[in-house]
Design an enzyme around this catalytic site. Structure first.
Site, PDB file in Angstrom:
ATOM      1  N   PRO A 168      20.499  28.987  82.149  1.00 29.68           N
ATOM      2  CA  PRO A 168      21.958  28.993  82.651  1.00 29.68           C
ATOM      3  C   PRO A 168      22.502  30.808  82.493  1.00 29.68           C
ATOM      4  CG  PRO A 168      21.593  28.553  80.121  1.00 29.68           C
ATOM      5  CD  PRO A 168      20.129  28.505  80.835  1.00 29.68           C
ATOM      6  N   CYS A 169      22.391  31.246  83.450  1.00 27.36           N
ATOM      7  CA  CYS A 169      22.880  32.424  83.728  1.00 27.36           C
ATOM      8  C   CYS A 169      24.468  32.405  83.664  1.00 27.36           C
ATOM      9  CB  CYS A 169      22.284  33.509  84.759  1.00 27.36           C
ATOM     10  SG  CYS A 169      22.085  32.428  86.440  1.00 27.36           S
ATOM     11  N   HIS A 170      25.009  31.449  84.124  1.00 33.04           N
ATOM     12  CA  HIS A 170      26.507  31.212  84.443  1.00 33.04           C
ATOM     13  C   HIS A 170      27.086  31.482  83.182  1.00 33.04           C
ATOM     14  CE1 HIS A 170      24.948  27.123  83.588  1.00 33.04           C
ATOM     15  NE2 HIS A 170      26.235  27.076  82.936  1.00 33.04           N
TER      16      HIS A 170
END
Length: 180
Positions: free
Chosen positions: A134-136
């Site tokens: 989950p780089c977001h």
């Protein structure tokens, strides 16, 4: 090298899910296919994709995530490749709970490299398994909404979907105006 690929429709666009048969090696938006293929070519050299349905159950789990079951992604095996540092960053990303955010600097500090926030940002931008890694959930200094390979609107949507109050987040340029 044969990779298995499925495509699913979501509220933020169609998504490719790519597996090497044992784990996911890529997840990207259909409109970013060239980026995905470049990352896969860098990793595997020559490869071909074979259409499949729901590789490793990942398509079903991703659909469950989009229906609000945020932990559905936690058990999906990923093999993103990358350098040792990139793998360290990507592993740390998977520890950020849905509905929360962390700054690049805080993530760098968590890794024991407090001055490496730019390197963390670069590793974040090269994440080949979007959403599941989950780089977001990583934001800039002063709660600035910055960088997302799939576009800031998708990042904003994902964070809002997970319950983050995105009204409290500005874009980097908006935050710089406030600072100045």
């Amino acid at each position: 090298m044969e990779l298995l690929i499925d495509t699913i429709a979501t509220e933020i666009g169609s998504i490719f899910i790519v597996s090497d048969g044992e784990s996911l090696c890529a997840l990207d938006y259909v409109d970013y296919e060239d980026r995905m293929r470049t990352l896969l070519t860098t990793r595997y050299g020559s490869f071909h994709v074979k259409p499949t349905t729901d590789p490793m159950g990942a398509s079903s789990q991703l659909q469950a995530y989009f229906q609000g079951h945020y932990t559905a992604l936690d058990a999906i095996a990923v093999n993103p490749g990358g350098t040792a540092f990139q793998r360290q960053v990507w592993s740390a990303l998977r520890t950020i709970p849905a509905g929360t955010t962390v700054s690049y600097g805080a993530l760098a500090a968590q890794l024991g490299k407090p001055t490496a926030y730019r390197a963390v940002g670069m590793a974040n931008s090269l994440n080949p398994v979007s959403i599941i890694i989950p780089c977001h959930r990583v934001i800039g200094v002063n709660a600035a909404l910055t960088g997302y390979a799939g576009g800031l609107e998708r990042k904003r949507w994902l964070l809002r979907h997970e319950g983050v109050d995105v009204a409290q987040l500005g874009t980097y340029s908006e935050r710089e105006k406030v600072k100045g």
